[in-house]
Design a protein around this motif. Sequence first.
Motif, mmCIF file in Angstrom:
data_model
loop_
_atom_site.group_PDB
_atom_site.id
_atom_site.type_symbol
_atom_site.label_atom_id
_atom_site.label_comp_id
_atom_site.label_asym_id
_atom_site.label_seq_id
_atom_site.Cartn_x
_atom_site.Cartn_y
_atom_site.Cartn_z
ATOM 1 N N ILE A 1 -8.166 13.650 -16.044
ATOM 2 C CA ILE A 1 -9.213 12.713 -15.663
ATOM 3 C C ILE A 1 -10.357 12.832 -16.659
ATOM 4 C CG2 ILE A 1 -10.949 12.131 -13.904
ATOM 5 C CD1 ILE A 1 -8.906 13.039 -11.804
ATOM 6 N N ILE A 2 -10.775 11.683 -17.176
ATOM 7 C CA ILE A 2 -11.920 11.628 -18.081
ATOM 8 C C ILE A 2 -13.132 11.227 -17.251
ATOM 9 C CG2 ILE A 2 -12.944 10.482 -20.079
ATOM 10 C CD1 ILE A 2 -10.026 9.935 -21.023
ATOM 11 N N GLN A 3 -14.181 12.032 -17.325
ATOM 12 C CA GLN A 3 -15.423 11.742 -16.617
ATOM 13 C C GLN A 3 -16.419 11.146 -17.609
ATOM 14 O OE1 GLN A 3 -16.048 15.761 -15.095
ATOM 15 N NE2 GLN A 3 -15.742 14.937 -13.036
ATOM 16 N N SER A 24 -5.367 7.457 -8.738
ATOM 17 C CA SER A 24 -6.713 7.164 -9.239
ATOM 18 C C SER A 24 -7.004 5.667 -9.195
ATOM 19 C CB SER A 24 -6.859 7.674 -10.669
ATOM 20 O OG SER A 24 -6.658 9.060 -10.700
ATOM 21 N N ALA A 25 -8.293 5.345 -9.152
ATOM 22 C CA ALA A 25 -8.695 3.939 -9.075
ATOM 23 C C ALA A 25 -8.452 3.202 -10.386
ATOM 24 C CB ALA A 25 -10.168 3.846 -8.693
ATOM 25 N N ALA A 70 -8.345 8.069 -14.925
ATOM 26 C CA ALA A 70 -7.203 8.963 -15.120
ATOM 27 C C ALA A 70 -6.458 8.527 -16.372
ATOM 28 C CB ALA A 70 -6.288 8.920 -13.910
ATOM 29 N N TYR A 71 -5.955 9.500 -17.113
ATOM 30 C CA TYR A 71 -5.226 9.173 -18.331
ATOM 31 C C TYR A 71 -3.920 9.949 -18.391
ATOM 32 C CZ TYR A 71 -6.214 13.700 -20.426
ATOM 33 O OH TYR A 71 -6.252 15.040 -20.680
ATOM 34 N N LYS A 102 0.850 -1.187 0.000
ATOM 35 C CA LYS A 102 0.000 0.000 0.000
ATOM 36 C C LYS A 102 0.882 1.231 0.000
ATOM 37 C CE LYS A 102 -3.606 -2.250 2.673
ATOM 38 N NZ LYS A 102 -4.404 -2.232 3.889
ATOM 39 N N TYR A 103 0.497 2.208 -0.757
ATOM 40 C CA TYR A 103 1.214 3.474 -0.784
ATOM 41 C C TYR A 103 0.332 4.516 -1.422
ATOM 42 C CZ TYR A 103 2.000 2.037 -5.547
ATOM 43 O OH TYR A 103 1.815 1.621 -6.828
ATOM 44 N N ARG A 104 0.740 5.763 -1.311
ATOM 45 C CA ARG A 104 0.031 6.880 -1.930
ATOM 46 C C ARG A 104 1.080 7.768 -2.587
ATOM 47 N NH1 ARG A 104 -4.677 8.726 -2.620
ATOM 48 N NH2 ARG A 104 -5.231 10.900 -2.498
ATOM 49 N N ALA A 105 0.841 8.116 -3.852
ATOM 50 C CA ALA A 105 1.763 9.002 -4.559
ATOM 51 C C ALA A 105 1.706 10.391 -3.935
ATOM 52 C CB ALA A 105 1.398 9.054 -6.035
#
Length: 164
Positions: free
Chosen positions: A42-44, A75-76, A51-52, A15-18
């Motif tokens: 981010i594309i909605q 992003s997920a 995320a792209y 587990k980590y977070r950028a």
Amino acid sequence: MSSILHFTGFIRGVKYRACLTENLPKVSFLDFNPNNSSASGIIQADDMEVAYSKWVSPKRTRSYPFARIYNTYNSAKILTIIPVIKDEGKDGDLDKLQYSTISWMNLLNIYIVLGYYEDAEKSQKKNQSSKDKFTNQKFNSKFVKSQIQEIIEYKQSALHWNKS
């Protein structure tokens, strides 16, 4: 004499977070165009976000795409748009996608959109007008968006998508 230690095993539950990532601009799927969108964002689409990031060349050392990928990493669901080939003309470079790039994206759990350039302009840069070089390559936007739509609906892992 010194002895050599050998370790074997598995690492689970990483587990980590950028940190120090940029705020990503958001764009609706209907308005998204890979040719005039930002380098990452981010594309909605309906009730989902993806995320792209996009590459301008399949070569990893020319445009440093990993910085853009890093910005999307919290992003997920993450995808990256990579041109399969970038031909810059007779007097330019010919860059091709390497298998190691695909392997890295698999390890990072990033969905790959393999794009292709369908349009370009003759380079008018100083000292290049007499050479046969292309610039300002444009992705086939319709094809890229169709792949993104499939990824948005796709329920399996990035590894499975990238392998298929």
